[in-house]
Design an enzyme around this catalytic site. Structure first.
Site, PDB file in Angstrom:
ATOM      1  N   THR A 183      64.535  62.580  -2.895  1.00 32.48           N
ATOM      2  CA  THR A 183      65.991  62.537  -2.853  1.00 32.48           C
ATOM      3  C   THR A 183      66.544  63.518  -3.879  1.00 32.48           C
ATOM      4  OG1 THR A 183      65.972  60.780  -4.477  1.00 32.48           O
ATOM      5  CG2 THR A 183      66.078  60.110  -2.191  1.00 32.48           C
ATOM      6  N   GLU A 329      66.608  59.383   3.054  1.00 34.87           N
ATOM      7  CA  GLU A 329      65.964  58.136   3.495  1.00 34.87           C
ATOM      8  C   GLU A 329      66.130  57.887   4.985  1.00 34.87           C
ATOM      9  OE1 GLU A 329      67.884  58.573   0.895  1.00 34.87           O
ATOM     10  OE2 GLU A 329      67.295  57.370  -0.832  1.00 34.87           O
ATOM     11  N   LYS A 437      87.737  52.854 -10.763  1.00 34.48           N
ATOM     12  CA  LYS A 437      88.316  51.501 -10.837  1.00 34.48           C
ATOM     13  C   LYS A 437      89.514  51.510 -11.783  1.00 34.48           C
ATOM     14  CE  LYS A 437      87.027  46.791 -10.301  1.00 34.48           C
ATOM     15  NZ  LYS A 437      85.999  45.787 -10.328  1.00 34.48           N
ATOM     16  N   TRP A 442      90.017  49.451  -6.649  1.00 40.15           N
ATOM     17  CA  TRP A 442      89.156  50.603  -6.366  1.00 40.15           C
ATOM     18  C   TRP A 442      89.958  51.764  -5.778  1.00 40.15           C
ATOM     19  CZ3 TRP A 442      84.721  50.401  -8.640  1.00 40.15           C
ATOM     20  CH2 TRP A 442      84.056  49.183  -8.793  1.00 40.15           C
TER      21      TRP A 442
END
Ligand code: AMP
Length: 537
Positions: A183, A329, A437, A442
């Site tokens: 990754t 993935e 935040k 959010w």
């Protein structure tokens, strides 16, 4: 009773989905070309038939050199036909191709090579200086083979090939490992993902489906995405599967060289990250005469969100963007954004908004968006984490790291925050780690970025949270203007205002020359957060 029919049910052949089937298919594409740009900028032409034959020789040579099933063979290479040979030939020997990311720091490459347990390596001659740094950083390889004219005292790849024969090879099993990629590691250490023969062949099939990337024999495909990034999104395998022409840009990924190849090689589908496409758009728009591109040239884009403004601009250029979402993935194709038939009657702007979402999963892939209460309603509002499962989604990492990334019911947790609409279309709003935040609420950095990149003066924009005494965090935007353009902070805020709640609007706009990027072209938010750590609002 008919005695000849017997009592048993008939069967189907249980043909394993292994790379040898794909190599034989590649050979059947005969003189269909694979064209590569070499480091001296010339174009070298070969064919699927020749590449398949050389891949078979390579497999045999590796077995002769003592390579055992499951051994990892690394590559440190650009996009070109020899790398395609490795894609086919290494797994044909029963070994596992580990494509090393040449843009990482040598220490990190050495770490990854050790983590994967790479036994041998095949390197482009132009990458030997980097290779020596990787060795100096502690990487050890039993044998090193060099592609190109200057092996600098190392073994020649061509000699390895010559030691092989077009002969019988080990029996393969479809669940055997075929390749491995790490990754890109925007957070934490890079993690290894292993693709199997079966996952790769099934993923190739999906690349060809009309609602997915619709790869077809009559395509000329240019994967600009590096072959070390999720196996070039599986595209070389998809090309071997359908038998299309393949154009490989080598080390030259700047807009001028890419446009030159798009025109000169009559490319019908190209694949890369948005950054590269932004460069191509700006170049094509600035040219006094529009280049002669193939009508309907598909610009496949993934890796980061395709901003709506970019999709619109490419529409006006007659180069439709196909927007897809995926991860290392997920092989990577997990979502593809196509306008579904139920949206046919919507106007152009509404369809654009759908295409800027990440889309719907292909067949055999299941997704869900979940929060603490379970699956979120399909109301285009409620956000949760996107989870995914299917035959080309990783079941674990190399070394069994982070087992918590998998749910009890077998889904992989993407760490992407998403919402889902009534048509089932997924829209990513952020990475879990990039959300801002503010006052307990959010804010999606990605939605703000995409909107900002729709402003005519803005080339690129990244939004991050900075510390705030009262609100704990507030968003600020880091902006790169298009050449010769600019806008005031007030103008940018006013541009965003109609689309967002007031508390979402960035408190500040920092104008910069460029935004730091990961090795695969994503905004490097960790670096931005470091730079603006003590930012005073
Ligand atoms: P990588 O494994 O390096 O390919 O990174 C995967 C991550 O890239 C995903 O989890 C997403 O956060 C991001 N990504 C990939 N494609 C898209 C897309 N179309 N829109 C938004 N983010 C994307």
């Amino acid at each position: 009773m008919n005695a000849a029919a017997g009592n048993t049910l008939g069967t189907m052949m249980s043909s394993p989905l292994t790379i040898d089937v794909l190599v034989r298919r590649a050979a059947s594409h005969g003189d269909t070309e694979i064209v590569s740009r070499t480091p001296d900028k010339t174009l070298v032409r070969t064919t699927w038939k020749k590449v398949a034959a050389r891949a078979t020789r390579l497999a045999h040579a590796l077995v002769r050199a003592g390579v055992e099933p499951g051994d990892r063979i690394a590559s440190l290479m650009w996009n070109h036909s020899e790398h395609v040979e490795l894609y086919l030939g290494v797994p044909l020997a029963g070994a596992v191709l580990h494509t090393l990311n040449l843009r990482l720091h040598p220490d990190e490459i050495a770490y990854i090579a050790a983590d994967a347990g790479d036994r041998m390596i095949i390197v482009d001659d132009v990458l030997l200086p980097l290779f020596e740094k990787i060795v100096a950083a502690g990487a050890k390889f039993e044998r090193v083979f060099v592609v190109g004219a200057e092996p600098k005292g190392r073994e020649r790849y061509e000699q390895l090939l010559e030691s092989g024969e077009p002969t019988v090879l080990p029996t393969l099993h479809e669940d055997q490992a075929l390749g491995t990629c790490y990754t890109s590691g925007t957070t934490g250490k890079p993690k290894g993902v292993v693709y199997t023969h079966r996952s790769t062949l099934l993923h190739s099939l999906v690349l060809a489906l009309p609602d997915q990337l619709s790869l077809a024999r009559r395509d000329t495909l240019m994967p600009v995405v590096p072959m070390f990034h999720v196996m070039a999104w599986g595209l070389p395998y998809g090309a071997a599967f359908v038998g299309c022409r393949l154009i490989m840009p080598g080390p030259f990924l700047d807009a001028a060289n890419l446009v030159d190849l798009l025109v000169g090689e009559r490319v019908t589908a190209a694949a890369g990250v948005p950054t590269l496409w932004i460069g191509i758009r700006d170049l094509v728009l600035a040219l006094p005469e529009k280049p002669e591109l193939q009508p309907g040239l598909r610009m496949i884009v993934g890796g980061s969100a395709a901003p709506l403004g970019l999709i619109r601009d490419f529409d006006t250029l007659g180069m439709p963007i196909v927007h897809a979402w995926g991860m290392t993935e997920t092989s990577p194709v997990g979502l593809v954004s196509r306008v579904p038939p139920e949206a046919d009657d919507l106007d152009y702007e509404a369809k654009l908004a759908i295409r800027a979402k990440q889309g719907l999963p292909p067949p055999l892939i299941e997704i869900d968006v979940r929060n603490e209460e379970g699956s979120v309603p399909h109301d285009d509002r409620t956000v949760g984490e996107l989870v995914i499962r299917g035959p080309w989604v990783a079941g674990s990492y190399v070394g069994g790291h982070l087992p918590d990334r998998w749910t009890n019911d077998g889904f992989f947790r993407t760490e992407d925050v998403a919402k889902i609409d009534a048509m089932g279309i997924v829209q990513l709003t952020d990475r879990v780690t990039d959300l801002v935040k503010s006052g307990g609420e959010w804010i999606s950095s990605q939605e703000l970025e995409n909107a900002l990149m729709g402003h005519p003066a803005v080339k690129e924009a990244a939004v991050i949270g900075v510390q705030h005494e009262k609100w704990s965090e507030r968003p600020i935007a880091i902006v790169v203007f298009r050449e010769g353009q600019s806008a005031t902070a007030e103008a940018l805020r006013a541009y965003l205002a109609p689309s967002f709640a007031k508390f979402w609007l960035p408190d500040a706009f920092e104008i910069v020359e460029s935004i730091p990027r990961t090795t695969t072209g994503k905004f490097l938010k960790t670096a931005l957060r470091k730079t603006y750590k003590d930012y005073k609002l």
